[in-house]
Design an enzyme around this catalytic site. Structure first.
Site, PDB file in Angstrom:
ATOM      1  N   LYS A  42      -0.549  -9.584  -8.520  1.00 10.37           N
ATOM      2  CA  LYS A  42       0.393 -10.485  -7.906  1.00 10.37           C
ATOM      3  C   LYS A  42       0.435 -10.317  -6.401  1.00 10.37           C
ATOM      4  O   LYS A  42       0.956 -11.149  -5.665  1.00 10.37           O
ATOM      5  CB  LYS A  42       1.806 -10.198  -8.454  1.00 10.37           C
ATOM      6  CG  LYS A  42       1.967 -10.389  -9.925  1.00 10.37           C
ATOM      7  CD  LYS A  42       3.373  -9.880 -10.340  1.00 10.37           C
ATOM      8  CE  LYS A  42       3.493  -9.846 -11.820  1.00 10.37           C
ATOM      9  NZ  LYS A  42       4.745  -9.148 -12.240  1.00 10.37           N
ATOM     10  N   GLY A  43      -0.109  -9.198  -5.921  1.00 11.85           N
ATOM     11  CA  GLY A  43       0.100  -8.812  -4.524  1.00 11.85           C
ATOM     12  C   GLY A  43      -0.416  -9.801  -3.503  1.00 11.85           C
ATOM     13  O   GLY A  43       0.131  -9.911  -2.407  1.00 11.85           O
ATOM     14  N   GLU A  98      -7.373 -10.341  -0.944  1.00 11.59           N
ATOM     15  CA  GLU A  98      -6.671  -9.147  -1.415  1.00 11.59           C
ATOM     16  C   GLU A  98      -5.477  -8.824  -0.515  1.00 11.59           C
ATOM     17  O   GLU A  98      -5.515  -9.078   0.688  1.00 11.59           O
ATOM     18  CB  GLU A  98      -7.627  -7.940  -1.389  1.00 11.59           C
ATOM     19  CG  GLU A  98      -8.335  -7.685  -2.705  1.00 11.59           C
ATOM     20  CD  GLU A  98      -7.428  -7.002  -3.720  1.00 11.59           C
ATOM     21  OE1 GLU A  98      -6.190  -7.097  -3.599  1.00 11.59           O
ATOM     22  OE2 GLU A  98      -7.967  -6.357  -4.626  1.00 11.59           O
ATOM     23  N   ASP A  99      -4.463  -8.226  -1.117  1.00 12.91           N
ATOM     24  CA  ASP A  99      -3.317  -7.767  -0.342  1.00 12.91           C
ATOM     25  C   ASP A  99      -3.670  -6.497   0.441  1.00 12.91           C
ATOM     26  O   ASP A  99      -3.496  -6.424   1.648  1.00 12.91           O
ATOM     27  CB  ASP A  99      -2.107  -7.506  -1.260  1.00 12.91           C
ATOM     28  CG  ASP A  99      -2.444  -6.654  -2.496  1.00 12.91           C
ATOM     29  OD1 ASP A  99      -3.619  -6.248  -2.674  1.00 12.91           O
ATOM     30  OD2 ASP A  99      -1.522  -6.394  -3.292  1.00 12.91           O
ATOM     31  N   ASP A 102      -6.747   0.247  -0.739  1.00 11.52           N
ATOM     32  CA  ASP A 102      -6.254   1.621  -0.634  1.00 11.52           C
ATOM     33  C   ASP A 102      -7.451   2.547  -0.856  1.00 11.52           C
ATOM     34  O   ASP A 102      -8.222   2.803   0.068  1.00 11.52           O
ATOM     35  CB  ASP A 102      -5.145   1.803  -1.676  1.00 11.52           C
ATOM     36  CG  ASP A 102      -4.394   3.113  -1.560  1.00 11.52           C
ATOM     37  OD1 ASP A 102      -4.927   4.049  -0.967  1.00 11.52           O
ATOM     38  OD2 ASP A 102      -3.277   3.220  -2.090  1.00 11.52           O
ATOM     39  N   LYS A 130      -6.228   0.767   4.259  1.00 12.46           N
ATOM     40  CA  LYS A 130      -5.864   2.147   4.643  1.00 12.46           C
ATOM     41  C   LYS A 130      -7.159   2.950   4.756  1.00 12.46           C
ATOM     42  O   LYS A 130      -7.624   3.525   3.770  1.00 12.46           O
ATOM     43  CB  LYS A 130      -4.991   2.797   3.562  1.00 12.46           C
ATOM     44  CG  LYS A 130      -3.657   2.108   3.306  1.00 12.46           C
ATOM     45  CD  LYS A 130      -2.909   2.897   2.220  1.00 12.46           C
ATOM     46  CE  LYS A 130      -1.688   2.176   1.739  1.00 12.46           C
ATOM     47  NZ  LYS A 130      -1.080   2.820   0.542  1.00 12.46           N
ATOM     48  N   PHE A 151       2.767   4.536   1.816  1.00 17.02           N
ATOM     49  CA  PHE A 151       3.043   3.520   0.811  1.00 17.02           C
ATOM     50  C   PHE A 151       3.854   2.391   1.442  1.00 17.02           C
ATOM     51  O   PHE A 151       4.913   2.631   2.009  1.00 17.02           O
ATOM     52  CB  PHE A 151       3.800   4.114  -0.380  1.00 17.02           C
ATOM     53  CG  PHE A 151       3.824   3.166  -1.533  1.00 17.02           C
ATOM     54  CD1 PHE A 151       2.716   3.011  -2.332  1.00 17.02           C
ATOM     55  CD2 PHE A 151       4.945   2.390  -1.775  1.00 17.02           C
ATOM     56  CE1 PHE A 151       2.709   2.094  -3.367  1.00 17.02           C
ATOM     57  CE2 PHE A 151       4.950   1.474  -2.814  1.00 17.02           C
ATOM     58  CZ  PHE A 151       3.834   1.321  -3.608  1.00 17.02           C
ATOM     59  N   VAL A 152       3.334   1.181   1.346  1.00 16.57           N
ATOM     60  CA  VAL A 152       3.986   0.048   2.005  1.00 16.57           C
ATOM     61  C   VAL A 152       4.451  -0.997   0.987  1.00 16.57           C
ATOM     62  O   VAL A 152       3.906  -1.091  -0.115  1.00 16.57           O
ATOM     63  CB  VAL A 152       3.060  -0.619   3.059  1.00 16.57           C
ATOM     64  CG1 VAL A 152       2.857   0.301   4.243  1.00 16.57           C
ATOM     65  CG2 VAL A 152       1.715  -1.017   2.449  1.00 16.57           C
ATOM     66  N   ASP A 158       4.604  -4.471  -3.849  1.00 16.88           N
ATOM     67  CA  ASP A 158       5.820  -4.026  -4.532  1.00 16.88           C
ATOM     68  C   ASP A 158       5.929  -2.517  -4.631  1.00 16.88           C
ATOM     69  O   ASP A 158       4.946  -1.782  -4.493  1.00 16.88           O
ATOM     70  CB  ASP A 158       5.843  -4.583  -5.956  1.00 16.88           C
ATOM     71  CG  ASP A 158       4.866  -3.848  -6.883  1.00 16.88           C
ATOM     72  OD1 ASP A 158       3.671  -3.762  -6.509  1.00 16.88           O
ATOM     73  OD2 ASP A 158       5.281  -3.357  -7.941  1.00 16.88           O
ATOM     74  N   ARG A 164       8.588  -7.534  -3.142  1.00 17.56           N
ATOM     75  CA  ARG A 164       7.459  -8.424  -2.858  1.00 17.56           C
ATOM     76  C   ARG A 164       7.849  -9.584  -1.946  1.00 17.56           C
ATOM     77  O   ARG A 164       7.023 -10.133  -1.237  1.00 17.56           O
ATOM     78  CB  ARG A 164       6.919  -9.044  -4.164  1.00 17.56           C
ATOM     79  CG  ARG A 164       6.221  -8.065  -5.094  1.00 17.56           C
ATOM     80  CD  ARG A 164       5.514  -8.864  -6.188  1.00 17.56           C
ATOM     81  NE  ARG A 164       5.156  -8.065  -7.340  1.00 17.56           N
ATOM     82  CZ  ARG A 164       4.042  -7.337  -7.451  1.00 17.56           C
ATOM     83  NH1 ARG A 164       3.180  -7.295  -6.453  1.00 17.56           N
ATOM     84  NH2 ARG A 164       3.786  -6.647  -8.541  1.00 17.56           N
TER      85      ARG A 164
END
Ligand code: IMP
Length: 189
Positions: A42-43, A98-99, A102, A130, A151-152, A158, A164
């Site tokens: 969902k990101g 993509e959101d 990582d 990142k 962590f964001v 989320d 979100r």
């Protein structure tokens, strides 16, 4: 919400300005080609919606949802498809949206999955990356922001399905997640 938020990392206007410049570059690069945007649920919903509207070329849009398993916050690279594309991407120009990248393990899996379907081309646009968290080297042609290994949340991202809808990207106050990242799962569908 104020008390849950530690700091705003990227304000809404900076996100929108970056998306406008990514969209300008993508519009130039894909001019005259029939582009398919593939968003990862969902990101990527927010970046997909804003990026698509900032492009000045015609595009089609489709979605995938995947779940990545790992222990704690660590992605294992073991990915399960929750929702597959409706579109046949054979011979299509595909841009995966993509959101965040990582460890890169989920993205690496997505790329090899999509590549096996023989698209005409396949590139990636990620709003956030990142670099310090990378466990695999994945080429991302369009990167919005390189961010620290924190962590964001917000703008699609989320923590336990919350935050979100924030229009900016921020970090959480430690009391929200118990002071460590251990309680965050990697289930991203
Ligand atoms: P990766 O496989 O480690 O690159 O991460 C996969 C997914 O984990 C990302 O697409 C996000 O959905 C989620 N994720 C990674 N880092 C964060 C974060 O800082 N906040 C929220 N979700 C994250």
């Amino acid at each position: 919400m104020g008390a849950d938020l530690e700091k705003v990392l990227i304000p809404a206007d900076e996100l929108q300005a970056k998306i406008a410049s990514l969209a300008a570059q993508i519009s130039t690069d894909y001019s005259g080609r029939n582009l398919l945007l593939v968003g990862v649920l969902k990101g990527a919903v927010m970046v997909m919606a804003d990026l698509a509207r900032a492009l000045d070329i015609p595009v089609e849009m489709d979605w995938m949802a995947v779940s990545s398993y790992g222990s704690g916050t660590k992605s294992s690279g073991v990915v399960r498809t929750i929702l597959d594309l409706k579109t046949d991407i054979t011979d299509r120009h595909v841009l995966l949206v993509e959101d965040i990248v990582d460890s890169g393990l989920t993205l690496a899996w997505l790329i090899s999955n999509l590549r096996s379907r023989n698209p005409a081309s396949l590139e990636v646009c990620a709003l956030l990356r990142k670099p310090e968290a990378a466990r695999i080297d994945v080429y991302v042609k369009y990167v919005g922001f390189n961010i620290p290994n924190e962590f964001v949340i917000g703008y699609g991202l989320d923590y336990a399905e919350k935050y979100r809808n924030l229009p900016f990207v921020g970090t959480l106050a430690p009391h929200v997640y118990g002071g460590g990242r251990e309680q965050h799962g990697n289930n991203r569908d």
